[in-house]
Design an enzyme around this catalytic site. Structure first.
Site, PDB file in Angstrom:
ATOM      1  CB  SER A 120      -0.920   0.004   1.224  1.00  0.00           C
ATOM      2  OG  SER A 120      -0.161  -0.089   2.415  1.00  0.00           O
ATOM      3  CG  HIS A 141      -2.879  -0.913  -2.727  1.00  0.00           C
ATOM      4  ND1 HIS A 141      -3.183   0.383  -2.370  1.00  0.00           N
ATOM      5  CD2 HIS A 141      -3.132  -1.670  -1.619  1.00  0.00           C
ATOM      6  CE1 HIS A 141      -3.598   0.407  -1.123  1.00  0.00           C
ATOM      7  NE2 HIS A 141      -3.581  -0.829  -0.650  1.00  0.00           N
TER       8      HIS A 141
END
Length: 294
Positions: A120, A141
């Site tokens: 992330s 992500h």
């Protein structure tokens, strides 16, 4: 680059199992790898339960659900991922640990395979530097939980090829996701904006501006967010929030990204959020309100 037919997932936690579920319910063969066999057992149970909920709500057919469970294979041996066309890592948010894994995967995966990270916030370029295939390394992500949340952030490393980007984007769209593309800067898009907001909510609590309840209520009802920033931090995990703030602070070099001392203190005390039963809020006194899911 060959068509993606088999997906490898490293890490059998909530993110890894959710990504594996997405791949399996969309007709792909899936290997889930985790050194912890108990984590693999928990992942299987979680995926089965989630698939059954999707079937009961008519979101997928029983045939698709049954086929998905047949497509899942579990392993504690990284070598079993050698047949995968793309390997997505969803392990601990630590650059050193991820780079070690990517170096190992580079020696195992077939030459055409894409190596993707669910990170992330960590630099894709630096992860790619641990491999001999930087053009085939990319950020993918997913948001939590992956089977429900609609967004996938795709992150270009410095050397990521357009072919790798297109293959990854096509896969995300096959999963029914909306994609956004970010260049490789700390925090990418979502966490570059979200985490400072969460950190500021901690500062607001830390300096006594308002109670945690009023901070969350204000943001929910004043900005139409489904949950307040402190509730969201508990759901994400305060340790994860702290780790991302550290990446932002180090990567962008601006003091405005320095983690709030209260956030640091809570993590030091083991108050990590829902997964520990206590974070900003105490979930041990009553059953935690279930997170939105199908």
């Amino acid at each position: 680059m060959a068509e993606i037919k088999c997906v490898g997932v490293v890490g059998a936690g909530q993110m890894g199992s959710g990504i594996a579920q997405l791949a399996a319910t969309n007709g792909l063969d899936v290997w889930i790898m985790d050194a912890d066999r108990d984590a693999l057992s928990r992942a299987t149970a979680a995926i089965s339960s989630s698939v059954n909920r999707f079937v009961s709500k008519g979101l997928i057919s029983k045939e698709v659900g049954d086929d998905a469970m047949r497509r899942l294979r579990l392993t504690s041996n990284l070598q079993d991922l050698r047949s995968a066309d793309i390997i997505i890592e969803a392990i601990l948010e630590s650059e050193d640990i991820k780079k070690k894994l990517f170096k190992e995967l580079d020696g195992i995966a077939k030459s055409s395979a894409i190596l993707a990270s669910n990170t992330s916030s960590i630099s894709i370029t630096r992860l790619a530097s641990a491999t001999q295939r930087p053009t085939q390394v990319i950020g993918m992500h997913f948001m939590n939980p992956p089977p429900i949340m609609k967004l996938v952030e795709i992150i270009h490393g410095a050397d990521t090829s357009q072919e790798t980007f297109i293959a990854t984007k096509t896969l995300a769209e096959r999963f029914g996701k909306t994609t956004v593309c970010s260049q490789d800067y700390a925090g990418f898009i979502v966490n570059r904006i979200l985490m400072p907001m969460i950190n500021e909510a901690f500062h607001t609590l830390y300096t006594g501006v308002a109670t945690k309840e009023d901070i969350d209520s204000g943001m929910k009802h004043g900005t139409n967010q489904p949950m307040g920033p402190l509730e969201l931090a508990d759901l994400i995990g305060l340790d994860v929030c702290l780790s991302i703030m550290k990446v932002l602070h180090q990567g962008l070099g601006d003091s405005k990204y320095a983690p709030c001392p209260l956030l640091v203190q809570y993590v030091d005390a083991g108050r990590l959020g829902r997964k520990r039963g206590v974070g900003v809020y105490d979930y041990r006194k009553k059953a935690a309100t279930p997170s939105p899911r199908l």
